[in-house]
Design an enzyme around this catalytic site. Sequence first.
Site, mmCIF file in Angstrom:
data_model
loop_
_atom_site.group_PDB
_atom_site.id
_atom_site.type_symbol
_atom_site.label_atom_id
_atom_site.label_comp_id
_atom_site.label_asym_id
_atom_site.label_seq_id
_atom_site.Cartn_x
_atom_site.Cartn_y
_atom_site.Cartn_z
ATOM 1 N N TYR A 1 0.845 -1.206 0.000
ATOM 2 C CA TYR A 1 0.000 0.000 0.000
ATOM 3 C C TYR A 1 0.880 1.256 0.000
ATOM 4 O O TYR A 1 0.735 2.121 -0.862
ATOM 5 C CB TYR A 1 -0.891 -0.036 1.237
ATOM 6 C CG TYR A 1 -1.875 1.115 1.336
ATOM 7 C CD1 TYR A 1 -3.016 1.149 0.543
ATOM 8 C CD2 TYR A 1 -1.684 2.142 2.262
ATOM 9 C CE1 TYR A 1 -3.946 2.185 0.655
ATOM 10 C CE2 TYR A 1 -2.598 3.181 2.383
ATOM 11 C CZ TYR A 1 -3.737 3.201 1.576
ATOM 12 O OH TYR A 1 -4.635 4.234 1.690
ATOM 13 N N GLY B 1 -2.135 0.267 22.981
ATOM 14 C CA GLY B 1 -3.133 1.306 22.684
ATOM 15 C C GLY B 1 -2.598 2.719 22.857
ATOM 16 O O GLY B 1 -3.364 3.685 22.813
#
Length: 313
Positions: free
Chosen positions: A145, A207
Amino acid sequence: MKKILVTGGAGFLGSHLCDRLIEQGHQVLCLDSLFTGSQKNVEGLIKHPNFTFIKHDVVDPINIENVNEIYNLACPASPVHYQFDPIHTMKTSVMGALNVLELARKTGAKVFQASTSEVYGDPSVHPQPEEYWGNVNTIGIRSCYDEGKRAAETLFFDYQRVHGVKIKVVRIFNTYGPRMAADDGRVVSNFIVQALKGEDLTVYGDGSQTRSFCYADDLVEGFMRLMNASDEVVGPINMGNPGEFTMIELAEKVLRLTGSTSKLIHMPLPQDDPKQRRPDITKAKQLLNWEPTIALEQGLEDTIAYFRKIVTP
Ligand code: NAD
Ligand code: UDP
């Protein structure tokens, strides 16, 4: 009335763009392979006399006459989907760019490329200005990508230098909103769908990694401002919302706004996952008088309302 081709027009961002272009009275050709997009996203437009859907893969040459503008959005954007067939992802970016550029060269159309903040890779400069050349792994699982989009940018600037094609290149930072597919796999839709189903929210790693989230309507407004700006404004130009949040902060907002009692669970951090990401949008402000107007909580509320209609607990 302009004749405008939108590749990837049945996807999340492309369908919002088609809506706006039809509203403005243009003729819109929506070209899509339906790999990650869906005809449902454009069902409100299908019967409109100015709207045409063309099922086509941008890897194959595109023959359309008298096009005035091309928005090239065709490419899977979620890591889950672009890694599914990485060779086809690279072909989509590179051959897709070549095919829209050739069409622009033949027709004289202006051509817009949806590039990405992924060209900055895992950035060592923060926030990222357009001058930063990036820190990209050429051989990792995200490379199909990232490198595909980098090569597409190169082709755009070479077609401008060699053939005088009128180009516009935007580098999009994480954008979310209604019409993301429930199985898209990106963090905003994952967290909302999980919260609404009462499932655990899957936080990858600890996170603490950050992202900046832009609402789709704001971004599409920026696309059109760039396309309609004078020919000297070619980019690359960053578009995104400079508000920066950790994935834990995002999960907590989604839990609060959905009223869900789901828990957070930690899953392994994917390879090459960028640690931080925030756009420097000085150029977009100066050149296009553009900046986002929709704060994360407001955009999340609208997105949650959309998913409530399509997700059953
Ligand atoms: P999406 O997956 O919803 O839309 C992509 C669309 O392109 C889909 O309709 C898909 O079917 C179509 N497509 C894929 N491969 C194709 C091919 N070979 N030929 C024809 N059509 C093809 O994703 P999105 O978020 O709407 O992204 C749109 C564009 O914006 C992409 O080019 C993406 O790389 C870029 N972008 C998006 C974001 C974001 O956060 N949403 C960020 C950076 C860049
Ligand atoms: N992420 C997460 N849980 C998920 C999906 C993604 O914690 O269910 C993380 C992911 O590891 C990344 C961030 O959220 O750090 C943004 O991921 P996304 O796939 O939305 O976009 P990108 O990595 O391309 O910015």
